[in-house]
Design a protein around this motif. Structure first.
Motif, PDB file in Angstrom:
ATOM      1  N   LYS A  75       5.184 -12.496   0.145  1.00 17.20           N
ATOM      2  CA  LYS A  75       4.512 -11.804   0.005  1.00 17.20           C
ATOM      3  C   LYS A  75       3.489 -12.850  -0.818  1.00 17.20           C
ATOM      4  N   THR A 105       0.292 -14.631  -2.556  1.00 15.32           N
ATOM      5  CA  THR A 105      -0.392 -13.945  -3.391  1.00 15.32           C
ATOM      6  C   THR A 105      -1.828 -14.800  -3.506  1.00 15.32           C
ATOM      7  N   ARG A 120      -2.614 -15.901   3.308  1.00  9.79           N
ATOM      8  CA  ARG A 120      -2.735 -14.840   3.221  1.00  9.79           C
ATOM      9  C   ARG A 120      -4.751 -15.679   3.021  1.00  9.79           C
ATOM     10  N   CYS A 166      -2.500 -10.150   4.684  1.00 12.27           N
ATOM     11  CA  CYS A 166      -1.201 -11.847   5.142  1.00 12.27           C
ATOM     12  C   CYS A 166      -1.546 -11.756   6.521  1.00 12.27           C
ATOM     13  N   ASP A 226       2.179  -7.134   8.229  1.00  2.56           N
ATOM     14  CA  ASP A 226       2.294  -6.163   7.079  1.00  2.56           C
ATOM     15  C   ASP A 226       3.316  -6.737   6.941  1.00  2.56           C
ATOM     16  N   MET A 227       3.741  -7.577   5.629  1.00  4.04           N
ATOM     17  CA  MET A 227       4.767  -7.898   4.932  1.00  4.04           C
ATOM     18  C   MET A 227       5.636  -7.292   3.524  1.00  4.04           C
ATOM     19  N   GLN A 228       4.809  -5.769   3.635  1.00  2.00           N
ATOM     20  CA  GLN A 228       6.159  -5.179   3.026  1.00  2.00           C
ATOM     21  C   GLN A 228       7.266  -4.875   3.638  1.00  2.00           C
TER      22      GLN A 228
END
Length: 570
Positions: free
Chosen positions: A453, A455, A479, A484, A505-507
């Motif tokens: 993820k 930043t 990003r 993302c 979605d990088m959750q």
């Protein structure tokens, strides 16, 4: 000889100035975590040419393993290849039968042996020669280190599997040195050099020096030109290089590559009564080449040359050499590979059996040998699958860095292999935090699980297809604002463009996949590892080809992270 530390344990240890640990580590927010890497080769030539029990495949080393050199001590054969800016340098393999080869590491693996930090991809280590000297029970590897200020160097060991000495810088110019130990204990070095006055572009000479095995240095003033231009200088032959000396039945044989390492590549042979000449070329030259064959032949193998030969305990001879397998667009994405053929030395000159005919994918097994390729630690060939969960160290020898040690930027964490990013972009000719695996088939699928993820916009992690710093694809996560993005960047001759991008979605972990069918490459992604979406249709693999990008390397598939990202979503 110095004793060298080998990476033999799974504990964290210090290796020549850097730490290589497999202890569980807490992940840093900006570290990419890679796991479950899979590479599968799917070449039609192997599906159409299944092996019988008495057959094996050539090339014996697929992917970018060029400029092979081979030597024998008793029943043990050792094979080494060029590595250019790959770190560690000079991969080395062992066999007892010339069919089944085990990787035993690299000859040049310490900072004191390699100076690659500012080398372009096709600089670094050129054309190693490996030889065994029975008079002092010592193995030698001699090579040219382009860049780094080292030039021609030689290293030694009593056991190729247990580390090599620091390099000894040799006092001569030129490239492609080879060392020869005569049966009277004397030693010589032959190499490619520039002529005193070039008569045409590509005009080179082969020079010989006497070598002092006590001081490990050439003997000043003993140099002599033994081949000028090539077999017939009136025909203006180009790039006489990669010389090797052999002795059989009291005669000295000098074998060289001629014609350049592309379409006109060949292997030629000369004979003399003395190691220092004069040398007379064989009337049968060349003794190995594919340049004269129809260009549209099926399952084409091309560019054959840069060879080395060895005898066996049975008296039979074999030769290893480089060649390429172009794809349907005649592009060379797998790079120069290592092939093998039996050698007929029943007459005055050695001849590669079948070396002037269209090279075939299968060869007859030597008597009494069982094909174990792909099992028991032996290198696979043909179509195969390589899987690595990336959860333990030491890493497989097939994983390498470029310009710097992979150990400096990787560690094993709870969920896989972490890459701590360098502030270097993949398009720079500097060390990058990228773990590379050679493309070994024209048709392949490579995939990896990525937890990451970013930043900030200067952060990116993902996969790359890398021919060199100025020709590559980047397929990664970065990003833009609060989102993302997965993007595909194409860099062609130093000019980069974003081919496609999409928010992701990088959750959850993401699976990245690269597929190639010859020149057609696709870049795909998935959230479950099974159902993949394509990012931007089919893109051309042209920029990953040696004969488009230039240089001497093939495509490398990389696991990449950077904190100096230059690829931004549009």
């Amino acid at each position: 000889m110095k004793k060298h530390i080998r990476l033999l344990t799974l504990a964290a240890i210090s290796l020549a100035g850097f730490t290589y640990g497999n202890q569980l580590q807490a992940s840093s927010p900006d570290n990419a975590i890679f796991s479950h890497f899979t590479y599968t080769g799917q070449d039609k030539v192997y599906n159409d040419n299944k092996l019988s029990a008495n057959e094996f495949y050539s090339p014996i080393l697929q992917g970018c393993y060029p400029d092979p050199s081979i030597c024998r001590k008793g029943n043990d054969y050792y094979l080494a290849c060029s590595s250019f800016a790959v770190y560690p340098g000079v991969p080395i393999f062992h066999s007892t039968d010339l069919v089944n080869w085990k990787p035993i590491g690299h000859v040049l693996e310490r900072p004191s042996q390699l100076k690659l930090q500012n080398c372009k991809i096709s600089e670094g280590i050129y054309a190693p020669t490996i030889r065994y000297n029975p008079y002092n029970d010592t193995f030698y590897m001699i090579t040219t280190h382009i860049g780094g200020g080292l030039g021609n160097i030689i290293v030694k060991t009593s056991d190729p599997a247990k580390g090599w000495s620091d390099p000894i810088k040799l006092n001569f110019d030129g490239i492609d040195p080879s060392i020869f130990f005569d049966d009277d204990g004397k030693a010589y070095i032959v190499h490619n050099d520039a002529p005193e006055q070039a008569l045409y572009e590509g005009h080179r000479v082969i020079k010989i020096w006497e070598y002092d095995v006590q001081t490990d240095q050439i003997i000043a003033g003993t140099d002599k030109v033994i081949v000028n231009g090539g077999v017939d200088i009136t025909k203006k032959p180009i790039w006489i290089e990669a010389p090797h000396l052999y002795k059989k039945e009291g005669k000295y044989h000098l074998m060289c590559a001629e014609g350049g390492t592309g379409d006109n590549h060949s292997e030629v042979i000369f004979i003399s009564d003395s190691a220092t000449g004069p040398f007379v070329p064989s009337k049968q030259n060349p003794i190995l080449s594919q340049r004269h064959l129809p260009p549209n032949r099926p399952d084409k193998v091309d560019w054959a040359g840069h060879a080395d030969i060895t005898d066996t305990t049975s008296g039979k001879w074999y030769g290893v050499f480089l060649a390429v397998r172009p794809n349907e667009c005649n592009r060379v994405n797998t790079g120069r590979e290592t092939y093998i053929l039996p050698v007929d030395w029943s007459e005055e000159f050695p001849v590669f059996e079948g070396g002037m005919q269209a090279l075939q994918p299968k060869l007859k097994m030597p008597d009494g040998v069982k094909n174990q390729t792909g099992t028991n630690g032996f290198v696979p060939n043909g179509n195969f699958t390589f899987t690595d969960n990336l959860n333990s160290l030491p890493l497989d020898n097939r994983w390498v860095g470029i310009r710097d040690a992979r150990e400096k930027f990787i560690s094993i964490g709870e969920n896989g292999l972490q890459i701590t990013p360098y502030a270097t972009d993949i398009t720079e000719a500097r060390p990058t935090s990228t773990l590379f695996f050679r493309q070994q088939h024209n048709c392949f699928t490579a995939s990896v699980n990525l937890q990451y993820k970013p930043t900030a916009e200067n952060e990116l992690a993902g996969m790359v297809c890398y021919q060199k710093e100025s020709f590559n694809y980047v397929f990664g996560i970065t990003r833009k604002g609060n989102e993302c993005y997965l993007l595909l960047q194409r860099t062609n001759n130093g000019k980069s463009e974003i081919v496609a991008n999409t928010p992701v979605d990088m959750q959850q972990p993401l699976y990245l996949q690269i597929q190639a069918e010859g020149d057609k490459y696709t870049f795909n992604y998935s959230t479950d590892g099974h159902s993949f979406k394509n990012l931007e249709g089919i893109v051309s693999g042209d920029i990953l080809s040696t004969n488009v990008a230039g240089g001497f390397t093939g495509n490398m598939i990389g696991l990449y992270a950077t904190s100096a990202n230059m690829a931004h979503p549009q």
